[in-house]
Design an enzyme around this catalytic site. Sequence first.
Site, PDB file in Angstrom:
ATOM      1  CB  SER A  21       0.068  -1.822   0.226  1.00 45.07           C
ATOM      2  OG  SER A  21       0.754  -1.449  -0.953  1.00 45.07           O
ATOM      3  CB  SER A  40       2.432  -1.647  -3.920  1.00 45.87           C
ATOM      4  OG  SER A  40       1.734  -0.429  -3.788  1.00 45.87           O
ATOM      5  CE  LYS A  71       3.513   0.939  -0.331  1.00 49.77           C
ATOM      6  NZ  LYS A  71       2.859   0.917  -1.647  1.00 49.77           N
TER       7      LYS A  71
END
Length: 480
Positions: A316, A138, A141
């Site tokens: 997230s 993640s 991102k």
Amino acid sequence: MPGSMRWQAGRWRDATAAQRGTARFVAVSTVAGLLVAAGAVAATGPWDGGQRTAERTRAAAADRAERARPAPSGPPPAGPVLIGAGGRAPAAAGVAAALEPLLRDGALGPHVSAAVLDATTGERLFGSDEGAAVTPASTVKLVTSAAALSALGADHRIETTVTLGTDGIVLVGGGDPTLTARPAPSGERFASLPALADATARALKARGTDRTKLSYDVSRYTGPAQHPIGPNENLAPVSALMVDEGRLDDSDHGPAERTADPAGDAARKFAALLADRGVRVEGDPAEGRSPAGARRIASVASAPLSDLVERALTNSDNDIAEALARQTALADGQPASFEGSGRAVAARVAKLGLPADGARFADGSGLDRSDRVSAGLLARLLARAGERGAPELRPVLTGLPVAGFSGTLQGRYGAGDAGAGRGVVRAKTGTLTGVNTLAGTAVTGSGRLVAFAFMADGTSDPEGAQRALDALAVAVAAAR
């Protein structure tokens, strides 16, 4: 508060709005321990003008003796550098001495890459295989968010519209996953499906009709809607039209059962809302296209992109991240698909001048294990987000979870040695099976802001790896 962080009253009055905004940002990081003691806040908001309201309010209270003023509305501005980061940067030798033993922690597995930069100057303070492109989970991102902000700007909003079709009305999805069918909590500014129904019903009644057919247009996005990982509680099928991220419960973040038909469900909810407002929808909503040049009769817009980026990073949020990637593709003339979005994000990385050797963006969320990003790219991006020449990237910093305080770091850095990072570390987490990553910023004892990225892609002890990453971040903050 350290002396290097203090603003005398005269200097504060003479400062530009941009400088005051960045001063508040750094103040949040350095006093977050006091903020937590003042009382816990919800990890999910409210979201206000590109900066978390809870942080802003408590930071202002903690800094009241320094005559801090309320933060302006709109996305956080950027000053020449991060004000308050003027203390002495830690010595590279000291950073290496602190980190090298910790990088040998067996919980991190056989391959760990690391990058640490002085966020003020961009000077490399430490690196270990920082150019290796590995699975970021993640933490990708951060790149997705920066690409969207670079392409569209922090003030951009995603619209959902209703147009007149050849036979009734058309609900046209613009790609806003935060469109909600629920009453919005106080302070939230998400686009409201009930508000869209209100405006649509008024427009139809003004035209002398209280019945209509309804179709829905999802043509803004192309390619497969299903993520390569398949149906998953972490992400709905990616559609240009959905409400509440396709969740089938009352949650607003985290894993949840998702609908297999986000657009159809959104249209059916819209039809029910119209019926509640005295407009009957004849038949079942069907997928269709809004005619070229069709007249728009109603619309709602998302919160600014800065807010969406912050929510995506703090929680997230995979659905928002995939939407950000597709909005980047649309802005750059690419198909709004997984492949088109990947090309658009890669192009934006190149335009930002970030090190991208071996980088690959298979999705916007990091759920795809074939994503590849280096620790050097992530650390350089975080440092870039604080530069004077990149104010549009500032939400990448303000969206980072605060250690022990918000988002995916709320439950970390709470005890033992890790507690020293509470409030001074802000970072994006990344976790897949066998992959643990952490990238963010830390404020050193002298008030210097440092950017870091740590990536381990061969872990077998997730909890141990998480503790090891937290120890690395604390060591960065403690470096001299």
